[in-house]
Structure formats: structure tokens, C-alpha cells
Design a protein around this motif. Sequence first.
Motif, PDB file in Angstrom:
ATOM      1  N   GLU A  30     -11.981 143.979  45.121  1.00 46.64           N
ATOM      2  CA  GLU A  30     -11.153 145.135  45.439  1.00 46.64           C
ATOM      3  C   GLU A  30     -10.262 145.459  44.243  1.00 46.64           C
ATOM      4  OE1 GLU A  30      -8.901 144.040  48.830  1.00 46.64           O
ATOM      5  OE2 GLU A  30     -10.636 143.846  50.159  1.00 46.64           O
ATOM      6  N   PRO A  31      -9.866 146.713  44.058  1.00 54.26           N
ATOM      7  CA  PRO A  31      -8.973 147.070  42.952  1.00 54.26           C
ATOM      8  C   PRO A  31      -7.691 146.234  43.001  1.00 54.26           C
ATOM      9  CG  PRO A  31      -9.866 149.043  43.952  1.00 54.26           C
ATOM     10  CD  PRO A  31     -10.275 147.907  44.835  1.00 54.26           C
ATOM     11  N   GLY A  32      -7.262 145.786  41.840  1.00 51.43           N
ATOM     12  CA  GLY A  32      -6.047 144.991  41.766  1.00 51.43           C
ATOM     13  C   GLY A  32      -6.250 143.504  41.975  1.00 51.43           C
ATOM     14  N   ARG A  33      -7.506 143.059  42.182  1.00 47.71           N
ATOM     15  CA  ARG A  33      -7.779 141.632  42.372  1.00 47.71           C
ATOM     16  C   ARG A  33      -8.737 141.146  41.304  1.00 47.71           C
ATOM     17  NH1 ARG A  33      -5.567 139.759  46.898  1.00 47.71           N
ATOM     18  NH2 ARG A  33      -6.714 137.798  46.798  1.00 47.71           N
ATOM     19  N   ARG A  34      -8.686 139.835  41.040  1.00 51.18           N
ATOM     20  CA  ARG A  34      -9.559 139.247  40.038  1.00 51.18           C
ATOM     21  C   ARG A  34     -10.215 137.993  40.577  1.00 51.18           C
ATOM     22  NH1 ARG A  34      -5.961 138.400  35.082  1.00 51.18           N
ATOM     23  NH2 ARG A  34      -8.042 138.255  34.189  1.00 51.18           N
ATOM     24  N   ILE A  35     -11.272 137.566  39.913  1.00 48.66           N
ATOM     25  CA  ILE A  35     -11.999 136.365  40.320  1.00 48.66           C
ATOM     26  C   ILE A  35     -11.350 135.149  39.669  1.00 48.66           C
ATOM     27  CG2 ILE A  35     -14.195 135.132  40.165  1.00 48.66           C
ATOM     28  CD1 ILE A  35     -15.560 137.896  40.271  1.00 48.66           C
ATOM     29  N   GLY A  36     -11.059 134.142  40.480  1.00 52.75           N
ATOM     30  CA  GLY A  36     -10.452 132.918  39.972  1.00 52.75           C
ATOM     31  C   GLY A  36     -11.498 131.899  39.570  1.00 52.75           C
ATOM     32  N   GLN A  37     -12.091 131.204  40.554  1.00 49.78           N
ATOM     33  CA  GLN A  37     -13.071 130.161  40.299  1.00 49.78           C
ATOM     34  C   GLN A  37     -14.345 130.393  41.084  1.00 49.78           C
ATOM     35  OE1 GLN A  37     -12.871 126.903  38.407  1.00 49.78           O
ATOM     36  NE2 GLN A  37     -11.560 128.335  37.299  1.00 49.78           N
ATOM     37  N   VAL A  38     -15.456 129.920  40.530  1.00 45.05           N
ATOM     38  CA  VAL A  38     -16.731 129.893  41.248  1.00 45.05           C
ATOM     39  C   VAL A  38     -16.833 128.508  41.878  1.00 45.05           C
ATOM     40  CG1 VAL A  38     -19.230 130.027  41.062  1.00 45.05           C
ATOM     41  CG2 VAL A  38     -17.802 131.541  39.665  1.00 45.05           C
ATOM     42  N   LEU A  39     -16.699 128.450  43.198  1.00 44.00           N
ATOM     43  CA  LEU A  39     -16.739 127.169  43.903  1.00 44.00           C
ATOM     44  C   LEU A  39     -18.169 126.686  44.123  1.00 44.00           C
ATOM     45  CD1 LEU A  39     -13.955 127.776  46.591  1.00 44.00           C
ATOM     46  CD2 LEU A  39     -13.734 127.034  44.203  1.00 44.00           C
ATOM     47  N   SER A  40     -19.108 127.630  44.179  1.00 42.74           N
ATOM     48  CA  SER A  40     -20.513 127.296  44.372  1.00 42.74           C
ATOM     49  C   SER A  40     -21.354 128.478  43.913  1.00 42.74           C
ATOM     50  CB  SER A  40     -20.788 126.992  45.855  1.00 42.74           C
ATOM     51  OG  SER A  40     -22.178 126.903  46.115  1.00 42.74           O
ATOM     52  N   VAL A  41     -22.533 128.187  43.354  1.00 46.75           N
ATOM     53  CA  VAL A  41     -23.451 129.270  42.978  1.00 46.75           C
ATOM     54  C   VAL A  41     -24.514 129.487  44.038  1.00 46.75           C
ATOM     55  CG1 VAL A  41     -23.058 128.912  40.517  1.00 46.75           C
ATOM     56  CG2 VAL A  41     -24.962 127.733  41.630  1.00 46.75           C
ATOM     57  N   SER A  42     -24.774 128.477  44.871  1.00 46.66           N
ATOM     58  CA  SER A  42     -25.767 128.610  45.940  1.00 46.66           C
ATOM     59  C   SER A  42     -25.333 127.772  47.140  1.00 46.66           C
ATOM     60  CB  SER A  42     -27.145 128.157  45.452  1.00 46.66           C
ATOM     61  OG  SER A  42     -28.125 128.323  46.468  1.00 46.66           O
ATOM     62  N   PRO A  43     -24.738 128.428  48.180  1.00 48.23           N
ATOM     63  CA  PRO A  43     -24.453 129.856  48.256  1.00 48.23           C
ATOM     64  C   PRO A  43     -23.341 130.241  47.287  1.00 48.23           C
ATOM     65  CG  PRO A  43     -23.372 128.711  50.043  1.00 48.23           C
ATOM     66  CD  PRO A  43     -24.214 127.685  49.348  1.00 48.23           C
ATOM     67  N   ALA A  44     -23.269 131.529  46.984  1.00 50.64           N
ATOM     68  CA  ALA A  44     -22.226 132.003  46.078  1.00 50.64           C
ATOM     69  C   ALA A  44     -20.899 132.051  46.819  1.00 50.64           C
ATOM     70  CB  ALA A  44     -22.586 133.385  45.546  1.00 50.64           C
ATOM     71  N   VAL A  45     -19.951 131.243  46.361  1.00 52.11           N
ATOM     72  CA  VAL A  45     -18.609 131.200  46.952  1.00 52.11           C
ATOM     73  C   VAL A  45     -17.613 131.243  45.804  1.00 52.11           C
ATOM     74  CG1 VAL A  45     -17.003 129.949  48.436  1.00 52.11           C
ATOM     75  CG2 VAL A  45     -19.462 129.807  48.884  1.00 52.11           C
ATOM     76  N   ILE A  46     -16.700 132.195  45.844  1.00 48.84           N
ATOM     77  CA  ILE A  46     -15.730 132.375  44.773  1.00 48.84           C
ATOM     78  C   ILE A  46     -14.322 132.437  45.348  1.00 48.84           C
ATOM     79  CG2 ILE A  46     -17.387 133.622  43.336  1.00 48.84           C
ATOM     80  CD1 ILE A  46     -15.972 136.225  44.175  1.00 48.84           C
ATOM     81  N   THR A  47     -13.344 132.383  44.472  1.00 48.85           N
ATOM     82  CA  THR A  47     -11.969 132.672  44.887  1.00 48.85           C
ATOM     83  C   THR A  47     -11.535 133.964  44.207  1.00 48.85           C
ATOM     84  OG1 THR A  47     -10.875 131.489  43.065  1.00 48.85           O
ATOM     85  CG2 THR A  47     -11.453 130.219  45.037  1.00 48.85           C
ATOM     86  N   THR A  48     -10.676 134.700  44.868  1.00 56.01           N
ATOM     87  CA  THR A  48     -10.091 135.895  44.279  1.00 56.01           C
ATOM     88  C   THR A  48      -8.578 135.814  44.425  1.00 56.01           C
ATOM     89  OG1 THR A  48     -10.118 137.246  46.298  1.00 56.01           O
ATOM     90  CG2 THR A  48     -12.117 137.244  44.940  1.00 56.01           C
ATOM     91  N   ALA A  49      -7.878 136.537  43.560  1.00 56.50           N
ATOM     92  CA  ALA A  49      -6.420 136.532  43.605  1.00 56.50           C
ATOM     93  C   ALA A  49      -5.882 137.873  43.127  1.00 56.50           C
ATOM     94  CB  ALA A  49      -5.860 135.404  42.741  1.00 56.50           C
ATOM     95  N   HIS A  50      -4.679 138.177  43.536  1.00 52.78           N
ATOM     96  CA  HIS A  50      -4.031 139.413  43.121  1.00 52.78           C
ATOM     97  C   HIS A  50      -3.671 139.326  41.644  1.00 52.78           C
ATOM     98  CE1 HIS A  50      -1.088 142.700  42.980  1.00 52.78           C
ATOM     99  NE2 HIS A  50      -1.669 143.147  44.091  1.00 52.78           N
ATOM    100  N   ARG A  51      -3.849 140.406  40.912  1.00 51.97           N
ATOM    101  CA  ARG A  51      -3.618 140.402  39.470  1.00 51.97           C
ATOM    102  C   ARG A  51      -2.155 140.212  39.090  1.00 51.97           C
ATOM    103  NH1 ARG A  51      -7.392 142.063  35.731  1.00 51.97           N
ATOM    104  NH2 ARG A  51      -9.465 142.440  36.608  1.00 51.97           N
ATOM    105  N   GLU A  52      -1.244 140.550  39.970  1.00 53.31           N
ATOM    106  CA  GLU A  52       0.176 140.425  39.633  1.00 53.31           C
ATOM    107  C   GLU A  52       0.802 139.158  40.207  1.00 53.31           C
ATOM    108  OE1 GLU A  52       1.958 144.056  40.917  1.00 53.31           O
ATOM    109  OE2 GLU A  52       1.386 145.130  39.092  1.00 53.31           O
TER     110      GLU A  52
END
Length: 475
Positions: free
Chosen positions: A279-301
Motif C-alpha cells: 500500500e502507498p506509504g508502506r515498505r517491505i521489511g523482511q522476507v520471512l519465507s519464500v515458499s510460501p511467500a511471507v513478508i513483513t511490511t511497515a509504515h515508512r515514517e
Amino acid sequence: MAAVALALLLLAGAGVYAVGERSGPDRAGSHSTGQGGAGSESGAPSTTAPPTASARPTPSPTRILTTAEIAQRRKAGEASAWIVDDRTDLPRRNIPTEDLWIVGDTAVQAIYKRVVAHRLSDGAQLWSVDLPTPVCETPVNAAPDGKVVIVLQNVEAWTGARCNQLRMIDLRTGKVGWHKELTETGAGDGTIIVDSAISGGTVAIVQSMKAAAYQVADGKKLYDIPLENPGKCYPGRVAGGSRLLVVADCAITALEKAYDQVREIDPATGKVRWRYRTEPGRRIGQVLSVSPAVITTAHRETHADDWRVVALGPDGKVRRTIDPRPKGFKHCGDSLNTSANAQSCREAVVGGGLVLLGGTDRVGAYDLGTGKLVWGVKSEGTSNGYYPLRVGPGRTGIVYQPGTYSDAGRVFRVGPGGVDTIKDVLRLPASTAKLEFGMAVVGENAYVGDRLVIAPAGLHGDDAQHEPRMLSFAP
């Protein structure tokens, strides 16, 4: 880079090891198995007589217990252990250890200008490879056949070095393969900082704002990873394993409109299989898994204060978004570093339809399908953290709880039912508590079978600050 420098100063003041410079002059030295060195049986530094007015004190090397001594002091119910006390001389500063690879029956790791393999059963050194220049970067995992591609500096220098030398090593045999130099044209493909990942027989390299893929077997270039929205989106990090993911930062003038993107790339052809855009204003933090794909996101500010776990389906569409904050879970040790390895979150493990999250004083499991908390436990006393190792049968979790300076750690199993289901898998030896404490709090760990292997985040060339390079426990 400024944040990393600040972290180094803070950690140095706290007396722990952290990531240091990746270059500098080496000092000629020797290697030993840690059998020498006088000191107290507790593992504390040796004492010396008070200096005279005309003499300055010389620091005595820290006394490290040997594997044989640990075995002699083992008590009933404690795990067996081996230790690697590598006395290879290093520059007198913090030198980072690289990724810990488990290949077959060996544990392999690179540090400074050396790659060393140790047998998992007893810690015996099987082989070592001396490198011409310091290591810049290593991928999290090797290829299925045990081969890995590491990135070296072009020269041995403290400043001005480039991370542009690729070298293949077979981790099963210790044999060195091909060597290749990355090219720089000045068009956004600098090699001051690079990132790498291996998937199948392909190694992906991000250099500055561009990325390309090469064959692990012979170094042949396969393709340039395609840019999307040139001028706005640039690849920044890669994640490997059974799939190849490319994380891109899409910087737009208005911060609230900026977003990140992750794509799955076919390792063999470079074809984009799917893409997910935050979503606008958010960024990807870490890739917790590639299969299945699981990531973390966080607010840019607000960064780690406003984070989520996002599980993606096979097509890259959101399967479930999980907010672990109400249960007190923080983002990967309460940090959000988007300039480093995308797969460096020790506090999370994915498997069996669950994501296990650890933290300073708690550990829990969330269902990736429903987003609900399946189980969780919290420490009522002092704790040095909980690090999930593996999802076990019956939706259980295997968790490493490092010890304190005086009390040894443990590996335990917990499942639905919480604290009433906790059962120790490994009770670590009391004789290694101090060594474990120094290595585990800031370091790496791997869990294979019922064996735990831990390594510090870095080593120091000053013998007075000497610590072991690897410590392993098993039933």
C-alpha cells in the motif's frame, strides 16, 4: 550506513560483537584448536601481576574451554557439546561472520578471508579455503548441490574497496571453482554495496540500482533482472531458496505515495511470475519465507512501530495480513533495516501453515490462513529472548531460549495449550553458559535434526576480547 555506524558505537560500548568494517590489513598469525592459554576454569580472562611503573600490562587471551573439558563437566540431563575456538589472526577490530551454512553433515561459515567447514557430529575441521581478499557478502543458502557463490572485495583496503569479485566454492568438498569480476558502467550498477541470493542453480546479484543473474555452476550470465517503472522502482534486495524473490523500492517524491514491490522471478529464465505491491506509504521489511511467500511490511515514517506480517498466495495476492502488535510482538527484534539482508530475521520461522514469532520475552504462533493466534507463551522473569527454530508436528514450535551470563539456555517444544505443553528438548550445559551468552544474544543460529549450532555476529582481532567462533549442542 550512518545507522550502522551508530549501532556499532553503541554495541561496542555495551561490550558485545556487531557488524564491523569489511576490509582492512591482515596480520600474519597462526591457527590452533584452542588447547593452549592459561586462565581460570570458569572461562574468565586470566589474571596477571600488577604492572610496574616502567611496564605496561599486556592483555592475556581469554580462556576458552575445550570440547573435552566441556564433556568432563557435563552433568546428568545436559546436552553434549562441541566448540570451535579458531585462533586465526584477524585485524584488530570487529570482523563480521557471514551466513551459517548447513550442507550435508557439515557446518560452514566465511569470515574475513577464510571459509571453514566443521563436521556436525563433533566439530572437527574438515577443510578450509583461504581467500585473496576479505568477504563482502554471502547468500543465505547454497545451491541444492552444495555450491555457493560469495562476493569478495577487489582489494584488501579499509576504504575505497569494491565488492565486485565473485568466487564459487563447493561446500561439500572445499574446492574453489570459477572467479568472475562484476562490471560497472557508472549507470546505477556500482559495487560499493551488493546483495546476493541463490535459487536452484542461479545466483542473483543486486549492485546499486540494477540486478542480474548468473549460473552457479560456471558463472555464465543468464539475464538482467528487468526494471519496472524505470526512474522510480529499483531492485534493492533479493531472497533465495526454493524460490527467487526480488524486492524493489519505488521512491516517489511524496513519501505517503511511495511503495515497495516484491516479484517472484523464474531463476532459470528471469520471467516474472507474479508481483505484489505494498500500500502507498508502506515498505517491505523482511522476507520471512519464500515458499510460501511471507513478508513483513511497515509504515515508512513510523517504521517498526507500525508493522504487519503479510502472507501471499501462489499468485502473489494477499492471503492474510496479520497484526501481531496487540500481543506485544515487535518486528524482528524491534528493528527495521531495509538496507541489509532481506532474510535476516532470527525472530520468525514459517512452516506447516504457521508463522512463529519470537521476541525479548515471548513467543507465539499465528495461523497464516486465518490470521489467528494459535498459541503463545510469555516469560515472567528475565529473558534474553526467544528464537523460533522450527515448526513441529501437531502445530508445535521448537524454540531456542538463550541463557543468561550465569544460567545456561535451553531448546524447548511448545504447542496449543501454551505453557502447560512446554517440554525441554535440549538443556544446555552450565559450563558453557558464559560462552553461550556472548554468542547467542547477537549472533546466528541453525537447527538441524536435534542439533543446535550458534555463532556470534562477529569476532575481534584483539586476543583480549577473544571468543569462540562456533558452539553446538545435541542430545
